[in-house]
Design an enzyme around this catalytic site. Structure first.
Site, PDB file in Angstrom:
ATOM      1  CG  HIS A 203      34.425  11.753  40.793  1.00  0.00           C
ATOM      2  ND1 HIS A 203      34.878  12.756  41.510  1.00  0.00           N
ATOM      3  CD2 HIS A 203      35.333  11.417  39.899  1.00  0.00           C
ATOM      4  CE1 HIS A 203      35.984  13.045  41.160  1.00  0.00           C
ATOM      5  NE2 HIS A 203      36.258  12.284  39.837  1.00  0.00           N
ATOM      6  CB  ALA A 244      42.775   8.365  37.511  1.00  0.00           C
ATOM      7  CG  HIS A 245      38.496  11.159  37.472  1.00  0.00           C
ATOM      8  ND1 HIS A 245      38.310  12.037  38.463  1.00  0.00           N
ATOM      9  CD2 HIS A 245      39.647  11.469  36.661  1.00  0.00           C
ATOM     10  CE1 HIS A 245      39.087  12.959  38.013  1.00  0.00           C
ATOM     11  NE2 HIS A 245      39.755  12.606  36.997  1.00  0.00           N
ATOM     12  CG  ASN A 246      36.407  10.740  33.529  1.00  0.00           C
ATOM     13  OD1 ASN A 246      35.118  10.376  33.933  1.00  0.00           O
ATOM     14  ND2 ASN A 246      36.573  12.132  33.570  1.00  0.00           N
ATOM     15  CB  SER A 264      40.187  12.314  30.943  1.00  0.00           C
ATOM     16  OG  SER A 264      39.425  12.387  31.869  1.00  0.00           O
TER      17      SER A 264
END
Length: 326
Positions: A203, A244-246, A264
């Site tokens: 990441h 969460a990520h993105n 995402s």
């Protein structure tokens, strides 16, 4: 895309990338600048395509070098150079590590020092506050007890950071409040489930938090994998929210307690979400959407819609389906 939180190896060539993937070298060995998502990639970057959800981005991308698998070969424009692999995301992980070999490290910042408030303008601080190198803090801010702010973090003016907060790989705007116990900028929960062991996905993104934002107690906000995790101006998050990520959250949203956003997902402006709702990964929610508490969002939600239930659907239909007689 500026990734000043992570050190990139210079002079990576196409054959370095092919070697990391176990593929044959090319006779013409040219430089590759970086790895980026389709919509962020420049002409000298490598990117990837693994889902038709991103077909519009594929058509517009500046990247001339695309990683994909056999399923999508005919979709890739003819003016692109294709690197065919069996598993796109695993290949992206290996290439990211080629550019950023330390990107899997998520240990604490070993160079933090006790805060000297004299180095900042009108800063109020509690006990045992630790700062990394090159941290920038605007005027008229406050930081609570036992908080750690790691290297290169940027915090704007008039911000209040609570106690027992950890902030890394993050840029924060003005007039933003982050309450006690929040952890912002740690690596996301991204991995490839292998046969023998799970393989971590690097990441190298950041967390970008706008101005006039409130982050409640014990929130966890993961940094992006290749792109950034973003929270728009004026958005308020209640306690125990996980991002969460993105994930991209728009402006002036209200997110209540224990809501979870999978990786995402994209949330529009002025969205309101009730407690304990969940939004699946890669889902798009439009502007002015109301999502009832406990709902499960598993498909895109258009703007100006009210939904509730699992799966989340028009709230009138949900109420009719769940109406009972006295």
């Amino acid at each position: 895309m500026n990734r000043f939180f992570f050190k990139k190896v210079k002079n990576i060539k196409i054959n370095d990338i092919l070697k990391s993937l176990g593929l044959k070298s090319l006779k013409k060995n040219f430089n590759v600048n970086d790895i980026n998502e389709l919509n962020e990639a420049n002409i000298n970057d490598i990117s990837f395509y693994n889902s038709n959800k991103y077909f519009e981005s594929l058509k517009k991308t500046k990247s001339k070098l695309i990683i994909t698998n056999k399923k999508f070969l005919k979709i890739i424009p003819k003016n692109k150079m294709i690197i065919e692999v069996d598993n796109v995301l695993l290949a992206v992980a290996k290439i990211t590590l080629t550019f950023y070999p330390n990107s899997l490290d998520d240990l604490w910042d070993v160079n933090v020092k006790h805060l000297d408030s004299k180095n900042f303008k009108n800063l109020k601080s509690g006990y045992n506050v630790l700062l990394g190198k090159n941290v920038k803090i605007g005027k008229n801010c406050s930081i609570g007890h036992n908080t750690i702010i790691e290297h290169d973090v940027i915090i704007g003016d008039n911000c209040n950071i609570g106690s027992n907060v950890i902030i890394k790989n993050t840029v924060i705007g003005n007039n933003t409040n982050i309450l006690d116990g929040s952890i912002i900028g740690k690596k996301g929960f991204g991995f490839y489930p292998g046969k023998k062991k799970n393989i971590r996905y690097p990441h190298i993104g950041s967390v970008i938090i706008g101005s006039d934002v409130e982050i409640g107690c014990n929130n966890t906000i993961d940094r992006g994998s290749l792109s950034n995790t973003k929270i728009g101006d004026g958005t308020f998050l209640d306690n125990q929210v996980h991002i969460a990520h993105n994930v991209k959250i728009g402006k002036n949203c209200i997110i209540t307690g224990q809501v979870g956003f999978a990786g995402s997902s994209s949330i529009g402006n002025r969205v309101m979400i009730g407690g304990q709702a969940g939004v699946s990964g890669h889902i798009k929610v439009g502007d002015n959407v109301l999502i009832g508490g406990g709902s499960g969002v598993i498909k895109n939600i258009p703007s100006n819609t009210k939904v509730m239930g699992y799966p989340a659907r028009n709230i009138r239909n949900f109420l009719k389906e769940n109406k009972y007689n006295d």
